[in-house]
Design a protein around this motif. Structure first.
Motif, PDB file in Angstrom:
ATOM      1  N   PRO A  97     125.718  -7.463 -18.168  1.00 31.93           N
ATOM      2  CA  PRO A  97     127.160  -7.431 -18.452  1.00 31.93           C
ATOM      3  C   PRO A  97     127.546  -8.305 -19.643  1.00 31.93           C
ATOM      4  O   PRO A  97     128.547  -8.037 -20.306  1.00 31.93           O
ATOM      5  N   HIS A  98     126.730  -9.338 -19.923  1.00 35.77           N
ATOM      6  CA  HIS A  98     127.062 -10.250 -21.019  1.00 35.77           C
ATOM      7  C   HIS A  98     126.934  -9.582 -22.384  1.00 35.77           C
ATOM      8  O   HIS A  98     127.418 -10.099 -23.381  1.00 35.77           O
ATOM      9  N   ASN A  99     126.308  -8.392 -22.414  1.00 30.72           N
ATOM     10  CA  ASN A  99     126.181  -7.678 -23.687  1.00 30.72           C
ATOM     11  C   ASN A  99     127.356  -6.750 -23.974  1.00 30.72           C
ATOM     12  O   ASN A  99     127.387  -6.106 -25.020  1.00 30.72           O
ATOM     13  N   GLY A 100     128.289  -6.645 -23.042  1.00 27.63           N
ATOM     14  CA  GLY A 100     129.418  -5.728 -23.243  1.00 27.63           C
ATOM     15  C   GLY A 100     130.748  -6.398 -22.927  1.00 27.63           C
ATOM     16  O   GLY A 100     130.814  -7.604 -22.693  1.00 27.63           O
ATOM     17  N   PHE A 101     131.812  -5.577 -22.945  1.00 26.68           N
ATOM     18  CA  PHE A 101     133.131  -6.021 -22.476  1.00 26.68           C
ATOM     19  C   PHE A 101     133.568  -4.987 -21.442  1.00 26.68           C
ATOM     20  O   PHE A 101     133.827  -3.835 -21.801  1.00 26.68           O
ATOM     21  N   ASP A 102     133.624  -5.400 -20.196  1.00 27.17           N
ATOM     22  CA  ASP A 102     133.722  -4.448 -19.082  1.00 27.17           C
ATOM     23  C   ASP A 102     135.159  -3.952 -18.852  1.00 27.17           C
ATOM     24  O   ASP A 102     136.013  -4.703 -18.379  1.00 27.17           O
TER      25      ASP A 102
ATOM     26  N   LEU B 283     139.344  -6.843 -24.433  1.00 22.74           N
ATOM     27  CA  LEU B 283     139.501  -5.387 -24.371  1.00 22.74           C
ATOM     28  C   LEU B 283     140.729  -5.009 -25.166  1.00 22.74           C
ATOM     29  O   LEU B 283     141.556  -5.857 -25.518  1.00 22.74           O
ATOM     30  N   LYS B 284     140.886  -3.689 -25.417  1.00 23.34           N
ATOM     31  CA  LYS B 284     142.078  -3.215 -26.122  1.00 23.34           C
ATOM     32  C   LYS B 284     142.752  -2.168 -25.255  1.00 23.34           C
ATOM     33  O   LYS B 284     142.113  -1.224 -24.797  1.00 23.34           O
ATOM     34  N   ALA B 285     144.073  -2.360 -25.023  1.00 25.30           N
ATOM     35  CA  ALA B 285     144.818  -1.390 -24.214  1.00 25.30           C
ATOM     36  C   ALA B 285     145.606  -0.458 -25.115  1.00 25.30           C
ATOM     37  O   ALA B 285     146.409  -0.905 -25.932  1.00 25.30           O
ATOM     38  N   ASN B 286     145.371   0.841 -24.989  1.00 24.50           N
ATOM     39  CA  ASN B 286     146.202   1.836 -25.682  1.00 24.50           C
ATOM     40  C   ASN B 286     147.137   2.445 -24.650  1.00 24.50           C
ATOM     41  O   ASN B 286     146.699   3.179 -23.764  1.00 24.50           O
TER      42      ASN B 286
END
Ligand SMILES: [Zn+2]
Ligand SMILES: [Zn+2]
Length: 405
Positions: free
Chosen positions: A224-229, A309-312
């Motif tokens: 999980p440390h390699n991504g943004f969940d 993270l980015k919220a659209n």
């Protein structure tokens, strides 16, 4: 209509005001018992041939035919469905409107009625067949008494209420031009036949819809440390959104924030790139509506940002809150008393209604009309008590007469 339409209704429930109305020298004699039969047949025909929003072609033709047979001419319109007509008295006076919606729903009917829908997967499960028949009845009564009307009544048989798009199109088509007040009604299964709910102020909710796509970075579920969940972010966002109602909205006001759909990931051992949530916001007040929207946008952005993270956010505004005018609601109450209906103060409904768009332009009142029944709107076994049709017609007719003054 074939005669067997009457088999089940012969001798059923004579409308008790019939005598009173015939005794009223101010009006032409109104044969409500024969009108009731006619309207029940009309409603059953509509019920058998329901059509979805924006596809009400046969319904449009049928309404136009019913009006034409009584000598009520149709107004020109640029809309493909829906019927508009005027009934003008001999003396000058105001112009007011009566409105019914005419569309049905994509629901497979399970009422078992002998006159159930003949169209697979389509049903009048919100009772708009009732509204249409009731307004036709009011039109026939107005036509019979046309000479004594002091002004003009416009009939709005509005398409596409269920899709939320009909009323705005009717307004854009100019059908509200010159109209000073409007009355409409919706059947209400939890109100008994013989009663009508009339209330000043908010009666139905504003309907807003949202879809939030939370963009993250996928990774192996074991790394999980390699991504943004985005799954964790969406979960935090759903919880945080609940605090808008509990912590931001004035407790003396009301609002609903419901996340009804969550979607993300494709298997157990992969963190996906995105997660999507969808849902609806309901409010009864324009200020609260705007407050909830602004807070929603802020929470979505900030919670997402806290997790990299980015919220659209896609925000789709539906009908505004439906707010009844005080003076016109009082006139409707007086009309209800004349129609020997019991007037009750209804609880507002958190459902929406595009009649609210008319009320942004002109004052009016929307009634919850008692039709009884065991199932609520949009249920496959939804039914209405047909003895309410003539009452609704008379209520609309009497409301129009009183609005004209
Ligand atoms: Zn509906
Ligand atoms: Zn409806």
């Amino acid at each position: 209509m074939p005669l067997d339409y009457w088999r089940n209704i012969e001798g059923a429930y004579p409308y008790q005001t019939a005598k009173t109305i015939e005794d009223d020298s101010e009006h032409n004699p109104l044969n409500l018992l024969s009108l009731e039969k006619e309207l029940i047949a009309i409603r059953r025909h509509l019920h058998q041939y329901p059509e979805l929003s924006k596809e009400e072609f046969e319904t449009t033709d049928f309404i136009a035919k019913c009006l034409g047979e009584k000598g009520i001419p149709i107004r020109p319109t640029s809309l493909k469905t829906g019927v508009f007509a005027d009934i003008a008295g001999e003396s000058e006076g105001p112009a007011i409107a009566l409105r019914a919606d005419i569309d049905a729903l994509p629901i497979e009917e399970k009422t078992g009625l002998p006159y159930a829908s003949k169209k697979k997967g389509i049903m009048h499960a919100c009772g708009h067949d009732f509204h249409t028949a009731a307004l036709l009845g009011a039109a026939f009564l107005l036509k019979e008494n046309q000479d004594s009307l002091k002004g003009k009544v416009r009939l709005l048989f509005q398409p596409a209420e269920e899709s939320g798009a009909g009323a705005a199109k009717v307004i854009a088509d100019g059908q509200l031009d010159g109209i000073e007040a409007v009355i409409g009604l919706h059947n209400k299964p939890d109100i008994p036949v013989g009663a009508v709910g009339l209330k000043t102020g908010p009666l139905m909710a504003a309907v807003d819809r949202f879809k939030v796509a939370i963009q993250g970075k996928g990774a192996h579920a074991a790394l999980p440390h390699n991504g943004f969940d985005p799954i964790v972010g969406a979960s935090q966002l759903i919880v945080a959104l609940q605090t808008i109602v509990s912590r931001n909205v004035n407790p003396l006001k009301s609002a609903i924030v419901t996340v009804a759909k969550i979607e993300g990931g494709s298997t157990w051992n992969v963190i996906p790139d995105t997660a999507v949530i969808e849902g609806t916001v309901r409010t009864f007040d324009s200020e609260v509506r705007e407050q909830v929207k602004q807070r929603f946008l802020s929470v979505a952005e900030q919670i997402s940002s806290a997790f990299s993270l980015k919220a659209n956010v896609k925000w789709i505004s539906g009908p505004p809150p439906l707010c009844n005018d005080t003076a016109i609601t009082e006139i409707a109450k007086a009309a209800a008393h004349k129609a020997q209906l019991q007037v009750i103060s209804p609880d507002p409904s958190t459902a929406g209604e595009d009649f609210a768009y008319y009320l942004e332009h002109i004052p009016g009142s929307f009634a919850f009309f008692g039709t009884g029944g065991d199932h609520d709107w949009h249920h496959p076994a939804f039914t209405i008590d047909e003895t309410a049709i003539i009452k609704a017609s008379y209520f609309l007719y009497e409301s129009a007469r009183r609005l004209l003054g």
